[in-house]
Design a protein around this motif. Structure first.
Motif, PDB file in Angstrom:
ATOM      1  N   ALA A   1      -1.595  37.119   0.625  1.00 29.97           N
ATOM      2  CA  ALA A   1      -3.776  36.857   0.064  1.00 29.97           C
ATOM      3  C   ALA A   1      -3.928  35.498   0.803  1.00 29.97           C
ATOM      4  CB  ALA A   1      -3.314  36.897  -1.203  1.00 29.97           C
ATOM      5  N   GLY A   2      -3.218  34.899   1.447  1.00 27.99           N
ATOM      6  CA  GLY A   2      -3.194  33.135   1.607  1.00 27.99           C
ATOM      7  C   GLY A   2      -4.190  32.020   1.426  1.00 27.99           C
ATOM      8  N   PHE A   3      -3.267  32.019  -0.408  1.00 30.58           N
ATOM      9  CA  PHE A   3      -4.059  31.196  -1.811  1.00 30.58           C
ATOM     10  C   PHE A   3      -3.243  30.159  -1.135  1.00 30.58           C
ATOM     11  CE2 PHE A   3      -4.945  34.929  -4.205  1.00 30.58           C
ATOM     12  CZ  PHE A   3      -6.628  34.587  -4.110  1.00 30.58           C
ATOM     13  N   LYS A   4      -3.897  28.261  -1.143  1.00 30.09           N
ATOM     14  CA  LYS A   4      -3.090  27.412  -0.701  1.00 30.09           C
ATOM     15  C   LYS A   4      -2.326  27.028  -1.662  1.00 30.09           C
ATOM     16  CE  LYS A   4      -6.805  25.842   2.525  1.00 30.09           C
ATOM     17  NZ  LYS A   4      -8.190  25.828   2.815  1.00 30.09           N
ATOM     18  N   GLY A   5      -2.965  27.061  -2.834  1.00 29.95           N
ATOM     19  CA  GLY A   5      -1.603  26.777  -3.998  1.00 29.95           C
ATOM     20  C   GLY A   5      -1.387  27.478  -5.086  1.00 29.95           C
ATOM     21  N   ALA A   6      -0.591  27.713  -6.004  1.00 29.03           N
ATOM     22  CA  ALA A   6      -0.765  28.852  -7.625  1.00 29.03           C
ATOM     23  C   ALA A   6      -0.242  27.520  -8.094  1.00 29.03           C
ATOM     24  CB  ALA A   6       0.241  29.745  -7.136  1.00 29.03           C
ATOM     25  N   PHE A   7      -0.210  27.751  -9.547  1.00 29.88           N
ATOM     26  CA  PHE A   7      -0.337  27.644 -10.849  1.00 29.88           C
ATOM     27  C   PHE A   7       0.611  27.769 -11.148  1.00 29.88           C
ATOM     28  CE2 PHE A   7      -2.801  24.469  -8.296  1.00 29.88           C
ATOM     29  CZ  PHE A   7      -2.503  23.175  -8.300  1.00 29.88           C
ATOM     30  N   THR A   8       2.305  27.457 -12.074  1.00 29.94           N
ATOM     31  CA  THR A   8       2.387  27.846 -13.855  1.00 29.94           C
ATOM     32  C   THR A   8       1.746  26.862 -14.303  1.00 29.94           C
ATOM     33  OG1 THR A   8       4.377  26.431 -13.141  1.00 29.94           O
ATOM     34  CG2 THR A   8       4.350  28.289 -11.676  1.00 29.94           C
ATOM     35  N   THR A   9       2.531  28.102 -16.330  1.00 31.11           N
ATOM     36  CA  THR A   9       2.836  26.491 -17.246  1.00 31.11           C
ATOM     37  C   THR A   9       3.956  25.987 -17.577  1.00 31.11           C
ATOM     38  OG1 THR A   9       3.386  28.079 -18.219  1.00 31.11           O
ATOM     39  CG2 THR A   9       1.194  28.283 -17.947  1.00 31.11           C
ATOM     40  N   GLU A  10       5.050  25.684 -16.291  1.00 28.30           N
ATOM     41  CA  GLU A  10       5.605  24.277 -16.173  1.00 28.30           C
ATOM     42  C   GLU A  10       5.850  23.547 -16.166  1.00 28.30           C
ATOM     43  OE1 GLU A  10       8.720  26.743 -13.370  1.00 28.30           O
ATOM     44  OE2 GLU A  10       7.641  28.415 -13.284  1.00 28.30           O
ATOM     45  N   ALA A  11       6.176  22.433 -17.268  1.00 28.04           N
ATOM     46  CA  ALA A  11       6.616  21.520 -17.848  1.00 28.04           C
ATOM     47  C   ALA A  11       7.171  20.702 -16.431  1.00 28.04           C
ATOM     48  CB  ALA A  11       6.463  21.080 -19.229  1.00 28.04           C
ATOM     49  N   THR A  12       6.610  20.740 -14.923  1.00 30.55           N
ATOM     50  CA  THR A  12       7.106  20.064 -14.276  1.00 30.55           C
ATOM     51  C   THR A  12       5.903  18.767 -13.587  1.00 30.55           C
ATOM     52  OG1 THR A  12       7.103  21.680 -12.509  1.00 30.55           O
ATOM     53  CG2 THR A  12       9.000  21.043 -14.148  1.00 30.55           C
TER      54      THR A  12
END
Ligand SMILES: [Zn+2]
Length: 339
Positions: A293-304
């Motif tokens: 879908a071309g999303f530039k960035g995706a975020f998790t909840t991993e603490a890094t």
């Protein structure tokens, strides 16, 4: 001496950025998931960030990652879910200090008189004055029966234990909490429609009508639009109904993410290129969807932290609890050194 110590700490920080994750800025009677920051504490966090860090728009951080130019001491601020307090309480504070944030919005409840399923579930089991002693339900083909024993009536002592409970750190302190947690775990992987059928059954069992507490509302359409009009802040995708994506087929994931993107783009009239996975839950199919879908960035909840080698569709974030000014300062410095 002190100055030498401080510069030693500064130089020991690697070239990595930190993305902070907030959910709610409010004063609530309980905070079992440790995601609510009091408005006074939040303002102090923002003060510290404005003095000690380089806070950049999340889009700028993602663009720096693309160029492999992540710089130390860079921070991005994010909010998940779309609660009205983000607009009413957090935004004015961010605006005052001119710090940008990205708001990841689950759009199902925008402009609606509905609570998220987890808030309503918590309210019924932890704070209803009276519940029938035996609960039975069939969830995803499995029947569960649970006896609340002498906890039918919510005593003062029970209520206090529930107000203090931190479900991330401690086992359920009461039978009501144990039943709540069991149901929370079983409802989380279900589609929204199934969660609502279960909630209707629970309301009927508890003999209560559906109601929305004002402090548990999502933003109105006008609030979302006003947030979108801001030149300082941005909006990101957080799905329509906040499913645990990895539990669902790829087509369902595609629909939840892309329909949310279309809804938000239409609401704010700007392109939306960032995603935060609900509950930080994703699988390889989720990553395929956001890539295709071309999303530039995706975020998790991993603490890094985010560094030049980070995968753009698996970016870590640090959940900010209700820390005092001093505790936040210490924690921020630790996060900046967490690889
Ligand atoms: Zn969320």
């Amino acid at each position: 001496m002190l100055r030498r110590l401080f510069s030693a700490i500064r130089f020991s920080r690697p070239d990595q950025a930190c993305v902070l994750m907030y959910h709610r800025i409010a004063a609530l009677q309980s905070d079992i998931w440790n995601i609510t920051v009091h408005p006074d504490e939040f303002e102090q966090h923002i003060q510290i960030l404005s003095k000690q860090a380089t806070v950049v728009p999340t889009e700028e951080l993602v663009a720096a990652l693309e160029r492999k130019e992540i710089k130390r001491n860079t921070i991005a601020i994010t909010f998940d879910d779309g609660y009205a307090d983000n607009f009413l309480v957090a935004k004015p504070i961010l605006d005052h200090y001119k710090l940008p944030a990205t708001f990841f919005i689950a759009s199902q409840n925008i402009g609606r008189e509905e609570e998220f399923w987890w808030d309503e579930l918590e309210n019924i089991f932890l704070f209803c004055d009276y519940l029938p002693s035996v609960f039975t339900s069939t969830i995803a083909g499995e029947t569960i029966t649970f006896d609340l024993g002498n906890e039918s009536r919510l005593s003062h002592d029970l209520k206090q234990q529930h107000q203090r409970w931190d479900a991330c750190e401690h086992e359920p302190p009461t039978r009501r909490c144990a039943l709540f947690l069991q149901l929370w775990q079983r409802l989380k992987p279900l589609p929204h429609a199934e969660q609502q059928i279960q909630l209707a059954h629970i309301r009927q069992w508890a003999n209560i009508d559906p109601s929305t507490r004002p402090e548990f509302r999502s933003m109105s359409g006008a609030q979302l639009q006003s947030l979108g009009d801001s030149n300082l802040h941005s909006i990101g995708v957080h799905t329509i109904s906040h499913p645990a994506l990895a539990h669902h087929p790829k087509e369902f994931q595609w629909q939840e993410l892309l329909d949310n993107q279309a809804f938000l783009t239409n609401a704010v009239g700007k392109p939306i290129n960032l995603v935060a996975y609900p509950y930080g839950n994703y699988n390889h199919e989720t990553m395929e969807v956001v890539d295709q879908a071309g999303f530039k960035g995706a975020f998790t909840t991993e603490a890094t932290g985010v560094k030049n080698t980070s995968h753009k569709h698996r970016l870590g974030r640090f959940q900010v609890p209700n820390l005092s000014k001093q505790a936040f300062e210490v924690q921020l410095s630790k996060w900046q050194r967490t690889r």
